[in-house]
Scaffold this active site. Structure first.
Site, PDB file in Angstrom:
ATOM      1  N   ASP A  38       0.815  -1.221   0.000  1.00 18.10           N
ATOM      2  CA  ASP A  38       0.000   0.000   0.000  1.00 18.10           C
ATOM      3  C   ASP A  38       0.845   1.266   0.000  1.00 18.10           C
ATOM      4  O   ASP A  38       0.315   2.374   0.063  1.00 18.10           O
ATOM      5  CB  ASP A  38      -0.966   0.002   1.195  1.00 18.10           C
ATOM      6  CG  ASP A  38      -0.231   0.051   2.521  1.00 18.10           C
ATOM      7  OD1 ASP A  38       1.020   0.050   2.523  1.00 18.10           O
ATOM      8  OD2 ASP A  38      -0.904   0.111   3.565  1.00 18.10           O
ATOM      9  N   GLY A  39       2.158   1.121  -0.026  1.00 14.85           N
ATOM     10  CA  GLY A  39       3.020   2.295  -0.120  1.00 14.85           C
ATOM     11  C   GLY A  39       3.754   2.649   1.156  1.00 14.85           C
ATOM     12  O   GLY A  39       4.647   3.505   1.149  1.00 14.85           O
ATOM     13  N   LYS A 192       9.512  41.261  -2.007  1.00 17.16           N
ATOM     14  CA  LYS A 192       8.664  40.244  -2.652  1.00 17.16           C
ATOM     15  C   LYS A 192       7.455  39.928  -1.787  1.00 17.16           C
ATOM     16  O   LYS A 192       7.557  39.908  -0.577  1.00 17.16           O
ATOM     17  CB  LYS A 192       9.498  38.963  -2.845  1.00 17.16           C
ATOM     18  CG  LYS A 192       8.741  37.754  -3.341  1.00 17.16           C
ATOM     19  CD  LYS A 192       9.617  36.500  -3.331  1.00 17.16           C
ATOM     20  CE  LYS A 192       9.333  35.627  -2.130  1.00 17.16           C
ATOM     21  NZ  LYS A 192      10.085  34.366  -2.126  1.00 17.16           N
TER      22      LYS A 192
HETATM   23  C1  R5P Z   1      11.261  31.729   0.138  1.00 15.35           C
HETATM   24  O1  R5P Z   1      11.187  32.651   0.917  1.00 15.35           O
HETATM   25  C2  R5P Z   1      12.547  31.055  -0.212  1.00 15.35           C
HETATM   26  O2  R5P Z   1      13.661  31.714   0.324  1.00 15.35           O
HETATM   27  C3  R5P Z   1      12.727  30.940  -1.695  1.00 15.35           C
HETATM   28  O3  R5P Z   1      12.821  32.231  -2.258  1.00 15.35           O
HETATM   29  C4  R5P Z   1      11.558  30.232  -2.318  1.00 15.35           C
HETATM   30  O4  R5P Z   1      11.126  29.195  -1.516  1.00 15.35           O
HETATM   31  C5  R5P Z   1      11.902  29.701  -3.660  1.00 15.35           C
HETATM   32  O5  R5P Z   1      10.793  29.012  -4.171  1.00 15.35           O
HETATM   33  P1  R5P Z   1      10.340  29.258  -5.666  1.00 15.35           P
HETATM   34  O6  R5P Z   1      11.517  28.912  -6.536  1.00 15.35           O
HETATM   35  O7  R5P Z   1       9.177  28.327  -5.849  1.00 15.35           O
HETATM   36  O8  R5P Z   1       9.936  30.686  -5.769  1.00 15.35           O
END
Ligand code: R5P
Length: 312
Positions: A38-39, A192
Site C-alpha cells: 500500500d506504499g 517580494k
Molecule cells: C522563500 O522565501 C525562499 O527563500 C525561496 O525564495 C523560495 O522558496 C523559492 O521558491 P520558488 O523557486 O518556488 O519561488
C-alpha cells in the site's frame, strides 16, 4: 573513536552520502528501503549498535516520503542500539513554514522539529536552513552549516568588478550579505510578496544595479517563481550580461530550469544538498560532501565547527 563512526543513508541522496563516507574513509552502513504494497515505507538498517551514527537524508521531493523515511530511520537506529544519532538533513523541507502567515495555517517547521526529536534525533546538521528560527524550535542542538563558501568559489569567475549581489526577498538578505562579504561586492534587495505556493510578486528594488552585472542569491529554488519575479524587476536596469543565480538548494520542481532560461538566467549554481539529476548547460552543481564530511568528523571528535556555520 573513529571505529564507532557510522554513516547511514536514506534513499533521498545516496550519492551524497557515499561521497561523505568516502571523504571520511568509512563505508556506508548497509540499509535498504522496503515498502508494503500500500506504499508504507519500511527502511531497514543493520550494524549501528554502540555507534556514533550520522544519518544522511535531505527531505527533498517527494518531501513527505522522505520525511517519513527519515523518521523511521531514526527510530531504526535508536532501536538498533546506536549510542548517538545525528540527523544530517542537508536540505530541510518545511522550514519555509516557520510562522503562521494567515489564520488556519500550521507552523510546520515546529511540527517537523518535534517529530525528528521524538523519533530519536539527538542532534541535527542542516545546511543554510530557510529560517534561523529553526534552531529555537528544536529541542536538541542544531548545527546550521553554510554552503556560501562552496558556491562563492564557483561564482568568482562570474563576478567581475561592478557586480551586485541581489537578495530576491527580505529573507535572503543575510545570505546575500554573506556572499557580498566573501566576494567584496555590494548588495541590492527586492521586496517580494508571496501570493501562493507557486506565485510571487516582486515589488520594489532597493540598491543601485543600473548597468551592472548581477548575481541573485537565495537559499533555495523550487519552482523558480522567486527568481523569475526578481529577474523581471532587474532586467531593464542591469548590464546586458545575463543573470547569474546561486542557491544552496535546488529541488527545481516541474519546469523551473526552463522557466529561468526563458527569463534570461545564463547560469545557475546549486549544491548537491538534494539529488541533482538535471544535466544541462545552465545548471552547475557544486558538492557539499567535503563540507559535511568535515562537520561530521569534527562532531565525532567533539571539535568546534564555528567556521563552517551559517551567518544568522
Ligand atoms: C522563500 O522565501 C525562499 O527563500 C525561496 O525564495 C523560495 O522558496 C523559492 O521558491 P520558488 O523557486 O518556488 O519561488
Amino acid at each position: 573513536m573513529t571505529d564507532s563512526l557510522r554513516i547511514v543513508s536514506g534513499s533521498a541522496n545516496p550519492t551524497l552520502a557515499t561521497a561523505i563516507a568516502a571523504a571520511l574513509g568509512v563505508s556506508l552502513v548497509s540499509s535498504r528501503l522496503e515498502r508494503f504494497p500500500d506504499g508504507e515505507s519500511r527502511p531497514v538498517v543493520d550494524g549501528v549498535r554502540g555507534a556514533d551514527v550520522y544519518l544522511v537524508q535531505p527531505t527533498s521531493p517527494p518531501v513527505n516520503d522522505h520525511v517519513v523515511e527519515l523518521l523511521l530511520l531514526l527510530d531504526s537506529c535508536r532501536r538498533g542500539g546506536a549510542q548517538r544519532v545525528t540527523a544530517v538533513v542537508p536540505y530541510l523541507g518545511y522550514a519555509r513554514q516557520d510562522r503562521r502567515s494567515r489564520p488556519g495555517e500550521p507552523v510546520a517547521a515546529r511540527v517537523i522539529a518535534d517529530a525528528l526529536v521524538g523519533a530519536g534525533a539527538q542532534r541535527l546538521v542542516v545546511v543554510d536552513p530557510h529560517t534561523a528560527a529553526f534552531e529555537a524550535m528544536c529541542a536538541v542542538p542544531v548545527e546550521s552549516l553554510t554552503a556560501v563558501g562552496v558556491l562563492t568559489d564557483g561564482l568568482r569567475p562570474f563576478t567581475a568588478p561592478g557586480t551586485v549581489v541581489v537578495a530576491p526577498d527580505l529573507g535572503a538578505i543575510t545570505l546575500a550579505e554573506h556572499y557580498a562579504t566573501l566576494l567584496s561586492r555590494p548588495v541590492a534587495m527586492i521586496r517580494k510578496t508571496r501570493i501562493s505556493g507557486a506565485r510571487v510578486r516582486a515589488e520594489e528594488l532597493v540598491g543601485d544595479v543600473i548597468a551592472r552585472p548581477v548575481v541573485i542569491v537565495d537559499d533555495m529554488i523550487s519552482t523558480g517563481a522567486t527568481i523569475e519575479a526578481a529577474s523581471r524587476v532587474l532586467r531593464d536596469h542591469v548590464a546586458d550580461t545575463g543573470i547569474t543565480v546561486a542557491a544552496t538548494h535546488g529541488p527545481l520542481v516541474s519546469d523551473a530550469v526552463e522557466r529561468l532560461r526563458k527569463i534570461g538566467v545564463r547560469r545557475l549554481l546549486v549544491t548537491d544538498s538534494t539529488a541533482q539529476t538535471t544535466s544541462c548547460d545552465l545548471v552547475a552543481v557544486h558538492t557539499i560532501a567535503p563540507l559535511l564530511a568535515d562537520a561530521i568528523n569534527r562532531l565525532h571528535h567533539d571539535q568546534a565547527l564555528d567556521d563552517l556555520l551559517a551567518h544568522t
